[in-house]
Design a protein around this motif. Structure first.
Motif, PDB file in Angstrom:
ATOM      1  N   GLU A   4      33.870  37.241  54.994  1.00 44.75           N
ATOM      2  CA  GLU A   4      34.977  36.307  55.228  1.00 44.75           C
ATOM      3  C   GLU A   4      34.463  34.881  55.415  1.00 44.75           C
ATOM      4  N   HIS A  54      38.234  33.924  47.747  1.00 41.42           N
ATOM      5  CA  HIS A  54      38.917  34.960  48.534  1.00 41.42           C
ATOM      6  C   HIS A  54      37.909  36.013  48.976  1.00 41.42           C
ATOM      7  N   ARG A  55      38.093  36.547  50.191  1.00 42.55           N
ATOM      8  CA  ARG A  55      37.160  37.533  50.735  1.00 42.55           C
ATOM      9  C   ARG A  55      37.057  38.778  49.856  1.00 42.55           C
ATOM     10  N   THR A  56      38.161  39.249  49.300  1.00 40.24           N
ATOM     11  CA  THR A  56      38.086  40.452  48.464  1.00 40.24           C
ATOM     12  C   THR A  56      37.302  40.184  47.173  1.00 40.24           C
ATOM     13  N   TYR A  57      37.365  38.935  46.690  1.00 38.89           N
ATOM     14  CA  TYR A  57      36.589  38.566  45.508  1.00 38.89           C
ATOM     15  C   TYR A  57      35.096  38.619  45.829  1.00 38.89           C
ATOM     16  N   SER A 105      33.713  40.430  48.150  1.00 37.41           N
ATOM     17  CA  SER A 105      33.402  41.861  48.289  1.00 37.41           C
ATOM     18  C   SER A 105      33.179  42.499  46.916  1.00 37.41           C
ATOM     19  N   ASP A 106      34.078  42.210  45.981  1.00 38.85           N
ATOM     20  CA  ASP A 106      33.942  42.753  44.623  1.00 38.85           C
ATOM     21  C   ASP A 106      32.641  42.290  43.969  1.00 38.85           C
TER      22      ASP A 106
END
Length: 77
Positions: free
Chosen positions: A24, A33-36, A38-39
């Motif tokens: 984050e 974005h945090r999920t990006y 992570s991906d």
């Protein structure tokens, strides 16, 4: 054989961990974005050059150094 996308993700995660910051926090610093993030760390996304530049800056390394970390991982596998 591990692909460059996965190796780059591992390099991002390694550098992030060495700074002691969360996904984050990295995402916030890079404007992503945090999920990006992570991906990317899982090798599930193919980052743009612009995203790589943002991440390198947020990780306090050059783009070249980030790829150097990634390719060092390739040599050890």
């Amino acid at each position: 054989m591990i692909d460059l996308k996965t190796l780059l993700g591992m390099a991002i995660k390694t550098q992030r961990a060495s700074l002691g910051i969360s996904q984050e926090e990295l995402a916030h610093r890079a404007g992503l974005h945090r999920t990006y993030v992570s991906d990317l760390e899982r090798g599930a996304r193919n980052p743009s050059i612009e995203s790589i530049e943002k991440l390198a800056r947020a990780l306090d390394v050059s783009v070249a150094k980030l790829f150097e970390i990634a390719t060092d991982g390739k040599r050890s596998t």
